[in-house]
Scaffold this active site. Structure first.
Site, PDB file in Angstrom:
ATOM      1  CB  SER A  55       5.514  -1.593  11.771  1.00  0.00           C
ATOM      2  OG  SER A  55       5.108  -0.262  12.033  1.00  0.00           O
ATOM      3  CG  HIS A  61      -5.907   1.912   5.257  1.00  0.00           C
ATOM      4  ND1 HIS A  61      -5.455   2.851   6.161  1.00  0.00           N
ATOM      5  CD2 HIS A  61      -4.883   1.037   5.087  1.00  0.00           C
ATOM      6  CE1 HIS A  61      -4.216   2.549   6.510  1.00  0.00           C
ATOM      7  NE2 HIS A  61      -3.839   1.450   5.874  1.00  0.00           N
ATOM      8  CG  ASN A  88      -1.746   1.218   1.376  1.00  0.00           C
ATOM      9  OD1 ASN A  88      -1.791   2.052   0.466  1.00  0.00           O
ATOM     10  ND2 ASN A  88      -2.414   1.362   2.516  1.00  0.00           N
ATOM     11  CD1 TRP A  89       3.409   0.994  -2.879  1.00  0.00           C
ATOM     12  CD2 TRP A  89       3.520   2.198  -4.764  1.00  0.00           C
ATOM     13  NE1 TRP A  89       4.115   0.250  -3.798  1.00  0.00           N
ATOM     14  CE2 TRP A  89       4.197   0.974  -4.971  1.00  0.00           C
ATOM     15  CE3 TRP A  89       3.449   3.105  -5.827  1.00  0.00           C
ATOM     16  CZ2 TRP A  89       4.811   0.651  -6.184  1.00  0.00           C
ATOM     17  CZ3 TRP A  89       4.055   2.779  -7.030  1.00  0.00           C
ATOM     18  CH2 TRP A  89       4.728   1.568  -7.203  1.00  0.00           C
ATOM     19  CE  LYS A  90      -0.269   3.245   4.829  1.00  0.00           C
ATOM     20  NZ  LYS A  90      -0.169   3.344   6.272  1.00  0.00           N
ATOM     21  N   GLY A 146       2.722   2.532  10.765  1.00  0.00           N
ATOM     22  CA  GLY A 146       3.655   3.639  10.575  1.00  0.00           C
ATOM     23  C   GLY A 146       4.397   4.035  11.839  1.00  0.00           C
ATOM     24  N   GLY A 176       2.925  -1.012   4.303  1.00  0.00           N
ATOM     25  CA  GLY A 176       2.932   0.405   3.958  1.00  0.00           C
ATOM     26  C   GLY A 176       4.344   0.861   3.632  1.00  0.00           C
ATOM     27  N   GLY A 177       4.988   1.510   4.579  1.00  0.00           N
ATOM     28  CA  GLY A 177       6.295   2.139   4.369  1.00  0.00           C
ATOM     29  C   GLY A 177       7.308   1.275   3.633  1.00  0.00           C
ATOM     30  CD  GLU A 230      -2.986   5.499   6.838  1.00  0.00           C
ATOM     31  OE1 GLU A 230      -2.972   5.537   5.605  1.00  0.00           O
ATOM     32  OE2 GLU A 230      -2.066   4.995   7.525  1.00  0.00           O
ATOM     33  CD  GLU A 282      -3.333  -2.291   7.421  1.00  0.00           C
ATOM     34  OE1 GLU A 282      -2.285  -2.575   6.829  1.00  0.00           O
ATOM     35  OE2 GLU A 282      -3.914  -1.216   7.286  1.00  0.00           O
TER      36      GLU A 282
HETATM   37  P1  13P Z   1       3.103   0.561   7.658  1.00  0.00           P
HETATM   38  O1  13P Z   1       3.645  -0.711   7.075  1.00  0.00           O
HETATM   39  O2  13P Z   1       3.827   1.793   7.145  1.00  0.00           O
HETATM   40  O3  13P Z   1       3.025   0.501   9.151  1.00  0.00           O
HETATM   41  O4  13P Z   1       1.596   0.733   7.132  1.00  0.00           O
HETATM   42  C1  13P Z   1       0.709  -0.321   7.295  1.00  0.00           C
HETATM   43  C2  13P Z   1      -0.517  -0.022   6.527  1.00  0.00           C
HETATM   44  O5  13P Z   1      -1.303   0.834   6.903  1.00  0.00           O
HETATM   45  C3  13P Z   1      -0.734  -0.753   5.275  1.00  0.00           C
HETATM   46  O6  13P Z   1      -2.017  -0.536   4.796  1.00  0.00           O
END
Ligand code: 13P
Length: 265
Positions: A224, A106, A16-18, A184, A245-246, A108, A178
């Protein structure tokens, strides 16, 4: 309900590149990722990348031209097919771009953009109607976990987001657990905490849709996930994948996560 992972649940590693990478950076990243992975790396794992909307066409073109077996994913969508919804993107538009997976609910989007379970449910059904697979995100805050309310929160999200969805459809879907406090933050749920919640989700799904459905549903862990912790997380019986994510922004790191098997004890 904790069972040995059946072979039918092919692990799914999703990036997930956000809101990261413009379309030039997206092209570079997908090319590097394609280069970092060998054809046999895809034998036991499905891989998806979820770039921002503005990158989808560019990434699709690279994947198609080079015949890279990575599925294209999106991070969100609207529930209507078309119309006066300024700024929104429809499932039909995503399907036309060969998008296979769409993340819905998600944290967020739930926390920052006010998405309720009812909205998530509408989006999820629209994604299904357009022939794509939803990746439904659920998870609790730190306060909820500390108050012992994590399972109740996740149960509510599952019931609300999947209301009215038939068993055979749920069976082919993906749920991503999640925990919000692990997103993050560099803080990962211990593999046993993650396993416990994923097993709990599977048993809730079994209660409503039956054991066969629960046994087929793929459940990812997200929060993470890194090359260093992916092998242990992925060795848990109810964790069938990772929503990253990251670490998915860096092609070499994401490739190591895809190849978690090589690093398992
Ligand atoms: P991180 O891997 O950056 O913690 O993000 C997780 C996430 O929200 C994937 O959708």
């Amino acid at each position: 309900m904790s069972s040995k992972k059946p072979d039918s649940r092919t692990p799914l590693i999703s990036g997930n590149w956000k809101m990261n990478h413009n379309h030039f950076e997206a092209i570079q990243t997908i090319q590097k990722l394609a280069y970092a992975l060998n054809p046999e790396d895809y034998d036991h794992v499905d891989v998806s990348v979820h770039p921002p909307f503005t990158d989808l066409r560019s990434v699709q073109t690279v994947l198609q031209a080079d015949e890279v077996p990575i599925s294209l994913g999106a991070q969100n969508c609207h529930w209507e097919t078309s119309g006066a919804f300024t700024g929104e993107i429809s499932p039909a538009m995503l399907a036309k771009l060969d998008v296979s997976y769409v993340i819905v609910g998600h944290s967020e989007r739930r926390e920052l953009f006010g998405e309720t379970d009812e909205i998530v449910n509408r989006k999820l059904k629209a994604v299904l109607a357009a022939g794509m697979t939803p990746i439904l995100c659920v998870g609790e805050t730190l306060d909820e976990r500390q108050a012992g309310a994590a399972e109740a929160k996740v149960d509510g999200q599952i019931a609300g987001s999947l209301a009215g969805v038939k068993a055979d459809v749920v069976a082919a879907m993906v749920v991503a657990y999640e925990p919000i406090w692990a997103i993050g933050t560099g803080e990962t749920a211990t593999s046993s905490d993650a396993q416990q919640m994923c097993a709990h989700i599977r048993s809730r799904v079994a209660d409503t849709w039956g054991a066969d459905t629960a046994g087929s549903l793929r459940i990812q862990y997200g929060g993470s996930v890194k090359p260093s912790n992916a092998p242990e997380l992925m060795s848990q019986p109810d964790i069938d994948g990772a929503l990253v994510g990251g670490a998915s922004l860096v092609a070499d790191d994401f490739a190591r996560i895809v190849n978690y098997r090589l690093y398992q004890a």
